[in-house]
Each structure stands twice: as C-alpha cells, then as structure tokens.
Design an enzyme around this catalytic site. Structure first.
Site, short mmCIF file in Angstrom:
data_model
loop_
_atom_site.label_atom_id
_atom_site.label_comp_id
_atom_site.label_asym_id
_atom_site.label_seq_id
_atom_site.Cartn_x
_atom_site.Cartn_y
_atom_site.Cartn_z
N CYS A 1 0.84 -1.21 0.00
CA CYS A 1 0.00 0.00 0.00
C CYS A 1 0.87 1.25 0.00
CB CYS A 1 -0.91 -0.06 1.23
SG CYS A 1 -1.75 1.47 1.62
N CYS B 1 -0.02 3.91 2.59
CA CYS B 1 0.39 3.44 3.93
C CYS B 1 1.85 3.81 4.19
CB CYS B 1 0.23 1.93 4.05
SG CYS B 1 -1.46 1.33 3.89
#
Length: 107
Positions: free
Chosen positions: A31, A34
């Site tokens: 991600c 993230c």
C-alpha cells in the site's frame, strides 16, 4: 523511531488492555499511501511520547483483526481507549490534519 508492530497474538495486551490511547495503523506492505503516512505517524509518536501509543498492524498477516474491525480500505487508523474504538481515520493525511484528528488524545 518506528512504530512497534502488533499482531493477533499480542493485540489484546498491546491495545485493548493498554493504559491510555493507542492508535493502530492498519496497513499492508503493498500500500503506497500506507508507506507515505508511516513516517508522519512516527513523528507524531516521537513528539507525543507518553500521550499516545502508535502501533502498526499488517492486515495481510492479521486478516482476522482486519475483518473484526471492518477494515475495508487502508491506510485506516483507529484510536482505542479502554478497549474500545474511540475514533477512526481513513486514508493518508498530512501531519497537521492527523494532529487535528488526534487533538482530543494529544491534548
């Protein structure tokens, strides 16, 4: 300083039984957003030591907790206090926006 990881095995002790607020960053290796928010959370943790604990939970390695807390998109951050979810933050945000979302816990 990087945020400590929590897992299904340690979640109850690390988060639900913790003294004071604990922000859990639900994330995954793949991600991009993230990875962008991670150093921001590290900064907030460093600047607010003693006020809030920030832990990371890899949703790929701990799908049971991702399902239990209804994580449908990441990054998702949940602040727990007294074993309960007090607030949820979805998506990568700049530091000042995260600090505003966390103001009640950083006060």
């Amino acid at each position: 300083m990087t945020a400590k990881a929590t897992t299904s095995a340690t979640f109850e002790q690390d988060v639900l039984q913790a003294n004071g607020p604990v922000l859990v960053d639900f994330w995954a290796e793949w991600c991009g957003p993230c990875r962008m928010v991670s150093p921001v959370l590290d900064q907030i943790q460093a600047e607010n030591a003693g006020k809030i604990t920030i832990l990371k939970l890899n949703v790929d390695e701990n799908p049971d907790l991702a399902m239990k807390y209804q994580i449908t998109s990441i990054p998702a951050m949940k602040v727990f206090e007294g074993g309960e979810v007090k607030t949820t933050i979805i998506g990568a945000k700049p530091k000042f926006a995260l600090e505003q979302d966390l103001a009640a816990f950083l006060g």
